[in-house]
Write a protein that holds these residues in place. Structure first.
Motif, mmCIF file in Angstrom:
data_model
loop_
_atom_site.group_PDB
_atom_site.id
_atom_site.type_symbol
_atom_site.label_atom_id
_atom_site.label_comp_id
_atom_site.label_asym_id
_atom_site.label_seq_id
_atom_site.Cartn_x
_atom_site.Cartn_y
_atom_site.Cartn_z
ATOM 1 N N ALA A 75 0.856 -1.185 0.000
ATOM 2 C CA ALA A 75 0.000 0.000 0.000
ATOM 3 C C ALA A 75 0.891 1.234 0.000
ATOM 4 C CB ALA A 75 -0.893 -0.007 1.238
ATOM 5 N N THR A 76 0.407 2.279 -0.643
ATOM 6 C CA THR A 76 1.153 3.535 -0.665
ATOM 7 C C THR A 76 0.761 4.348 0.563
ATOM 8 O OG1 THR A 76 1.203 3.461 -3.059
ATOM 9 C CG2 THR A 76 1.581 5.610 -2.047
ATOM 10 N N VAL A 77 1.710 4.488 1.483
ATOM 11 C CA VAL A 77 1.454 5.175 2.754
ATOM 12 C C VAL A 77 2.146 6.533 2.707
ATOM 13 C CG1 VAL A 77 1.892 5.092 5.240
ATOM 14 C CG2 VAL A 77 1.280 2.989 4.022
ATOM 15 N N TYR A 78 1.367 7.603 2.814
ATOM 16 C CA TYR A 78 1.999 8.924 2.721
ATOM 17 C C TYR A 78 1.269 9.918 3.607
ATOM 18 C CZ TYR A 78 -1.868 10.032 -0.446
ATOM 19 O OH TYR A 78 -3.111 10.225 -0.981
ATOM 20 N N ARG A 79 1.864 11.115 3.684
ATOM 21 C CA ARG A 79 1.301 12.170 4.506
ATOM 22 C C ARG A 79 0.804 13.282 3.589
ATOM 23 N NH1 ARG A 79 4.948 15.529 8.773
ATOM 24 N NH2 ARG A 79 5.890 16.170 6.814
ATOM 25 N N GLN A 80 -0.441 13.673 3.809
ATOM 26 C CA GLN A 80 -1.108 14.693 2.989
ATOM 27 C C GLN A 80 -0.252 15.953 2.808
ATOM 28 O OE1 GLN A 80 -4.451 16.368 5.053
ATOM 29 N NE2 GLN A 80 -5.714 16.380 3.200
ATOM 30 N N ARG A 285 5.176 -3.192 17.655
ATOM 31 C CA ARG A 285 5.238 -1.737 17.658
ATOM 32 C C ARG A 285 6.503 -1.251 18.364
ATOM 33 N NH1 ARG A 285 4.223 3.111 19.376
ATOM 34 N NH2 ARG A 285 2.912 4.504 18.151
ATOM 35 N N ALA A 286 6.838 -1.900 19.476
ATOM 36 C CA ALA A 286 8.046 -1.506 20.219
ATOM 37 C C ALA A 286 9.287 -1.721 19.353
ATOM 38 C CB ALA A 286 8.138 -2.288 21.525
ATOM 39 N N GLU A 287 9.323 -2.836 18.633
ATOM 40 C CA GLU A 287 10.473 -3.090 17.745
ATOM 41 C C GLU A 287 10.581 -2.022 16.673
ATOM 42 O OE1 GLU A 287 9.841 -7.861 18.028
ATOM 43 O OE2 GLU A 287 9.934 -6.983 16.002
ATOM 44 N N LEU A 288 9.429 -1.711 16.054
ATOM 45 C CA LEU A 288 9.439 -0.721 14.967
ATOM 46 C C LEU A 288 9.824 0.659 15.492
ATOM 47 C CD1 LEU A 288 6.139 -1.892 13.245
ATOM 48 C CD2 LEU A 288 8.447 -2.120 12.294
ATOM 49 N N ALA A 289 9.319 0.996 16.679
ATOM 50 C CA ALA A 289 9.599 2.320 17.245
ATOM 51 C C ALA A 289 11.090 2.484 17.538
ATOM 52 C CB ALA A 289 8.779 2.532 18.512
ATOM 53 N N ALA A 290 11.774 1.360 17.778
ATOM 54 C CA ALA A 290 13.199 1.424 18.093
ATOM 55 C C ALA A 290 14.045 1.660 16.836
ATOM 56 C CB ALA A 290 13.631 0.134 18.785
ATOM 57 N N ARG A 291 13.442 1.459 15.659
ATOM 58 C CA ARG A 291 14.219 1.665 14.414
ATOM 59 C C ARG A 291 14.139 3.120 14.009
ATOM 60 N NH1 ARG A 291 11.825 -3.126 10.886
ATOM 61 N NH2 ARG A 291 12.609 -1.839 9.181
ATOM 62 N N SER A 292 15.171 3.876 14.354
ATOM 63 C CA SER A 292 15.085 5.320 14.146
ATOM 64 C C SER A 292 15.094 5.631 12.647
ATOM 65 C CB SER A 292 16.238 6.039 14.861
ATOM 66 O OG SER A 292 17.393 5.974 14.079
ATOM 67 N N GLY A 293 14.297 6.594 12.262
ATOM 68 C CA GLY A 293 14.229 6.967 10.856
ATOM 69 C C GLY A 293 13.240 6.136 10.052
ATOM 70 N N LEU A 294 12.668 5.100 10.654
ATOM 71 C CA LEU A 294 11.780 4.209 9.893
ATOM 72 C C LEU A 294 10.557 4.947 9.336
ATOM 73 C CD1 LEU A 294 10.920 1.301 9.030
ATOM 74 C CD2 LEU A 294 9.644 1.187 11.177
ATOM 75 N N VAL A 295 9.902 5.716 10.189
ATOM 76 C CA VAL A 295 8.683 6.400 9.748
ATOM 77 C C VAL A 295 9.010 7.373 8.617
ATOM 78 C CG1 VAL A 295 6.899 8.049 10.460
ATOM 79 C CG2 VAL A 295 7.461 6.098 11.926
ATOM 80 N N ARG A 296 10.115 8.086 8.788
ATOM 81 C CA ARG A 296 10.508 9.040 7.747
ATOM 82 C C ARG A 296 10.723 8.308 6.410
ATOM 83 N NH1 ARG A 296 15.566 10.895 8.339
ATOM 84 N NH2 ARG A 296 15.310 10.670 10.587
ATOM 85 N N GLU A 297 11.407 7.154 6.469
ATOM 86 C CA GLU A 297 11.664 6.388 5.236
ATOM 87 C C GLU A 297 10.368 5.902 4.589
ATOM 88 O OE1 GLU A 297 14.283 3.140 6.321
ATOM 89 O OE2 GLU A 297 15.644 4.633 7.215
ATOM 90 N N VAL A 298 9.467 5.412 5.406
ATOM 91 C CA VAL A 298 8.202 4.894 4.867
ATOM 92 C C VAL A 298 7.426 6.016 4.182
ATOM 93 C CG1 VAL A 298 5.920 4.032 5.552
ATOM 94 C CG2 VAL A 298 7.991 2.929 6.433
ATOM 95 N N LEU A 299 7.357 7.168 4.840
ATOM 96 C CA LEU A 299 6.594 8.281 4.261
ATOM 97 C C LEU A 299 7.278 8.822 2.999
ATOM 98 C CD1 LEU A 299 5.401 10.217 7.450
ATOM 99 C CD2 LEU A 299 4.085 8.651 6.003
ATOM 100 N N ALA A 300 8.605 8.796 2.986
ATOM 101 C CA ALA A 300 9.316 9.287 1.799
ATOM 102 C C ALA A 300 9.076 8.350 0.617
ATOM 103 C CB ALA A 300 10.810 9.421 2.101
ATOM 104 N N ALA A 301 9.089 7.047 0.873
ATOM 105 C CA ALA A 301 8.869 6.080 -0.204
ATOM 106 C C ALA A 301 7.432 6.199 -0.725
ATOM 107 C CB ALA A 301 9.145 4.659 0.296
ATOM 108 N N GLY A 302 6.478 6.400 0.197
ATOM 109 C CA GLY A 302 5.084 6.551 -0.212
ATOM 110 C C GLY A 302 4.908 7.799 -1.059
#
Ligand code: TRP
Length: 324
Positions: A75-80, A285-302
């Motif tokens: 799925a394409t996950v992005y921020r408006q 969720r705890a594992e994912l939260a520990a990966r710094s920069g993950l959210v930024r990468e996901v939103l950039a790819a989306g």
């Protein structure tokens, strides 16, 4: 298909059963091209005085999605707000949207009825369904999974699309709502679960909080003690069992009716199931939260995926309006 979420705080069980599971199902069908986005501009239409909370809410919501199983490869996950093309198209569609259409929308009328809310009903809030129309049409979504409360918005979107196409030619796609079949999830007071009613159980809540919240739920008022027959059909605790205790629900219903099952034990069972159901989610969720920069990468790819689609639509809209 596209659906959006306002980042107004942590997800609760109502969101989970109403929307998240629906999104997971839609994403799993390879025939679907899913866009799931964070509607942060929409959050500003009501929470413009609380923008300091926004970054944390956006990050938190993306982590909730990922931990729940939303897969940014599928799925394409992005921020408006990363997509300024939405703002330009909102300005253009705003030119052809009659004020009366926006003023007729139930969510707007409700807000105006309350004197305290009147001042906070801004130009941006009036334009809420117009902005939503752009979210949908800019990716040319045909299917929009939403709750019952959004049907009036979707109807307006369809009217705006028809008006645009009549004026400038067939450019925009008319969207259809896809209503979730999941029954409403009640909160601790028996009303619809909602953060603003303070009756919710959050998907991120720890075990002690979940247990305390479940204990605070109202039950059938006629069932005062174990032995009294209960009416599961009016009990919010049973409504949650129906959704979160699939293997036990028949036995719970029967023993509540006979009176054999008391409300205290019934609640303990529910809390056990909820804690168990969300244990994996909380770990992931705890594992994912520990990966710094993950959210930024996901939103950039989306954003990389959605931007060409949005640019193509905007170019067609500009051309149709002779803004070339
Ligand atoms: N209005 C939706 C809600 O409150 C959020 C939203 C914004 C949305 N834009 C959208 C939903 C586009 C579907 C499509 O839940």
């Amino acid at each position: 298909m596209l659906t959006g979420y306002r980042p107004t705080g942590p997800l609760h069980l109502g969101h989970w059963a109403g929307n998240i599971e629906n999104m997971l199902r839609l994403q799993s069908d390879p025939a679907n091209d899913c866009f799931f986005f964070i509607a942060d501009w929409h959050m500003l239409t009501t929470h413009y005085d609380r923008t300091d909370e926004l970054p944390g809410f956006v990050e938190g919501l993306v982590l909730d999605w990922l931990a729940a199983g939303i897969d940014p490869e599928r799925a394409t996950v992005y921020r408006q707000s990363d997509l300024p093309e939405v703002a330009e198209m909102a300005l253009l569609l705003g030119m052809i949207t009659p004020l009366g259409w926006l003023e007729r929308v139930p969510s707007y009328k409700e807000r105006l009825r309350d004197a305290a809310e009147r001042e906070s009903a801004t130009f941006g809030f009036l334009g809420y369904p117009l902005l939503q129309t752009v979210d949908i049409t800019i990716v040319r979504a045909r299917i929009v999974p939403v709750g019952e409360d959004q049907v009036a918005h979707l109807e307006l979107s369809r009217e705006i699309v028809r008006r645009f196409n009549r004026l400038y030619g067939e450019v925009l796609v008319e969207p259809q709502p896809l209503l979730s079949e999941a029954p409403l999830i009640p909160g601790s007071d028996g009303r619809k679960m909602s953060k603003s009613l303070d009756n919710a159980i959050g998907v991120r809540d720890d075990e002690a909080t979940v247990r305390a919240r479940v204990r605070s739920f109202i039950t059938d008022p006629r069932k005062v003690r174990r032995g009294d027959p209960g009416r599961p059909e009016i009990c919010p605790v049973f409504a949650l069992h129906r959704r979160f205790s699939p293997d036990d629900v028949a036995r719970i219903e029967a023993t509540c009716r006979t009176g054999e099952l008391g409300c205290v034990d019934c609640k303990t069972l529910l809390a056990d199931h909820l804690v168990e159901t969300f244990a994996t989610f909380r770990e992931r969720r705890a594992e994912l939260a520990a990966r710094s920069g993950l959210v930024r990468e996901v939103l950039a790819a989306g954003l990389d995926r959605v931007r060409p689609v949005a640019r193509e639509t905007l170019a067609a809209v500009r051309a149709a309006m002779h803004l070339t």
